[in-house]
Design a protein around this motif. Structure first.
Motif, PDB file in Angstrom:
ATOM      1  N   VAL A  64     -27.856  40.511  63.709  1.00 21.88           N
ATOM      2  CA  VAL A  64     -28.171  40.202  62.488  1.00 21.88           C
ATOM      3  C   VAL A  64     -27.105  40.859  61.527  1.00 21.88           C
ATOM      4  O   VAL A  64     -26.921  41.790  61.552  1.00 21.88           O
ATOM      5  N   LEU A  65     -26.431  39.963  60.872  1.00 16.62           N
ATOM      6  CA  LEU A  65     -25.121  40.454  60.083  1.00 16.62           C
ATOM      7  C   LEU A  65     -25.580  40.706  58.823  1.00 16.62           C
ATOM      8  O   LEU A  65     -26.510  40.460  58.211  1.00 16.62           O
ATOM      9  N   GLU A  66     -24.504  41.070  57.924  1.00 16.50           N
ATOM     10  CA  GLU A  66     -24.650  41.360  56.499  1.00 16.50           C
ATOM     11  C   GLU A  66     -25.211  40.292  55.627  1.00 16.50           C
ATOM     12  O   GLU A  66     -24.841  39.468  55.628  1.00 16.50           O
ATOM     13  N   PRO A  67     -26.266  40.717  54.928  1.00 17.94           N
ATOM     14  CA  PRO A  67     -26.900  39.516  53.830  1.00 17.94           C
ATOM     15  C   PRO A  67     -25.770  38.994  52.912  1.00 17.94           C
ATOM     16  O   PRO A  67     -24.975  39.891  52.525  1.00 17.94           O
ATOM     17  N   ILE A  68     -26.070  37.715  52.477  1.00 16.63           N
ATOM     18  CA  ILE A  68     -25.340  37.200  51.304  1.00 16.63           C
ATOM     19  C   ILE A  68     -26.102  36.748  50.267  1.00 16.63           C
ATOM     20  O   ILE A  68     -27.111  35.834  50.571  1.00 16.63           O
ATOM     21  N   GLU A  69     -25.649  37.332  49.046  1.00 17.33           N
ATOM     22  CA  GLU A  69     -26.444  36.957  47.976  1.00 17.33           C
ATOM     23  C   GLU A  69     -25.781  35.494  47.410  1.00 17.33           C
ATOM     24  O   GLU A  69     -24.737  35.420  46.962  1.00 17.33           O
ATOM     25  N   PRO A  70     -26.720  34.388  47.586  1.00 13.36           N
ATOM     26  CA  PRO A  70     -25.988  33.119  46.924  1.00 13.36           C
ATOM     27  C   PRO A  70     -25.512  33.121  45.714  1.00 13.36           C
ATOM     28  O   PRO A  70     -24.671  32.412  45.348  1.00 13.36           O
TER      29      PRO A  70
END
Length: 251
Positions: free
Chosen positions: A216-222
């Motif tokens: 599970v990789l770093e989240p991205i804020e849309p």
């Protein structure tokens, strides 16, 4: 060695895998009728833990690296590459706290014990790839359920499984539809590596002694990107990088 051992252990794996599916068909029905969504989901979680455990019967080791700090109080769109059907049970089990729902082919809602029942009643989206209107309507229903219940979704934007580990271009459509209706969703890339090797000889024999790695990789804020197309491109880029499959650019 992988193939030879596969001939020996694949029947054992399939027997136990199928046994769990058969046992949990009535269990799911009872849980849904008596305890509603919460009890049904619990039965599905346990089923997928047990299905994941059958991988060890073919010498397969599962590594699931979950990132800390992914919120459970907002919808999450997990975007992953897709290598085989063996991707699914570990994802359901390890992402169970996020109520992760899948976008699946409508053909899978018939004829498969436990799996078809869950697809019909679990809250995901079952789409007809030949009917774009139906597909969009199903995804919109999923988006509404995500907003109302703080559920999450798992999407495989390649559209089909990779049979050699390569990554196909990511499609924007389904992700864009979800983001439009669930603007508060967080996007989280997931890199899957190795599951294609289990079926590199076909469905029989399965390849013995493989390893599947989920990262599970770093989240991205849309909101940090101009639009869905750029978001999907960024997600594909980080998954490719994590798997060492970056696109080569001409100089």
């Amino acid at each position: 060695m992988h193939k030879l051992a596969g001939y020996i252990f694949s029947p054992i794996h399939y027997l136990v895998f199928g046994l769990f599916l058969g046992i949990f068909q009535p269990i799911q029905w009872l849980c849904l009728k008596i305890g509603g969504y919460k009890a049904h989901k619990r039965s599905v979680d346990i089923l997928n833990l047990l299905l994941s455990s059958t991988y060890y019967l073919i010498g397969c080791h599962i590594s699931f690296r979950m990132r800390d700090g992914i919120p459970e109080n907002r919808p999450v769109i997990f975007i992953a590459n897709h290598q085989s059907m063996y991707d699914i049970p570990p994802l359901i089990w390890h992402l169970r706290h996020y109520h992760a729902k899948f976008i699946s082919k409508i053909e899978l809602t018939k004829g498969i014990p436990s799996i078809s029942f869950n697809l019909k009643h679990g809250g995901g989206a079952n789409i007809d790839r030949k009917d774009s209107k139906q597909a969009i309507a199903e995804i919109l229903k999923l988006a509404r359920r995500m907003s109302e219940n703080c559920w999450s979704a798992v999407i495989f934007p390649e559209g089909t499984r990779s049979n050699n580990g390569d990554i196909k271009p990511f499609a924007v459509g389904g992700i864009a539809t979800l983001l439009k209706k669930v603007p508060t969703a967080l996007v989280v890339p997931v890199a899957i590596d190795g599951s294609w090797k289990l079926t590199r000889f076909g469905i029989f024999p399965l390849s013995f002694g493989e390893q599947i790695r989920f990262t599970v990789l770093e989240p991205i804020e849309p909101s940090t990107l101009p639009g869905p197309a750029e978001l999907v491109a960024r997600t594909e880029e980080v998954i490719r990088k994590a798997l060492g499959k970056e696109l080569k650019t001409e100089v």
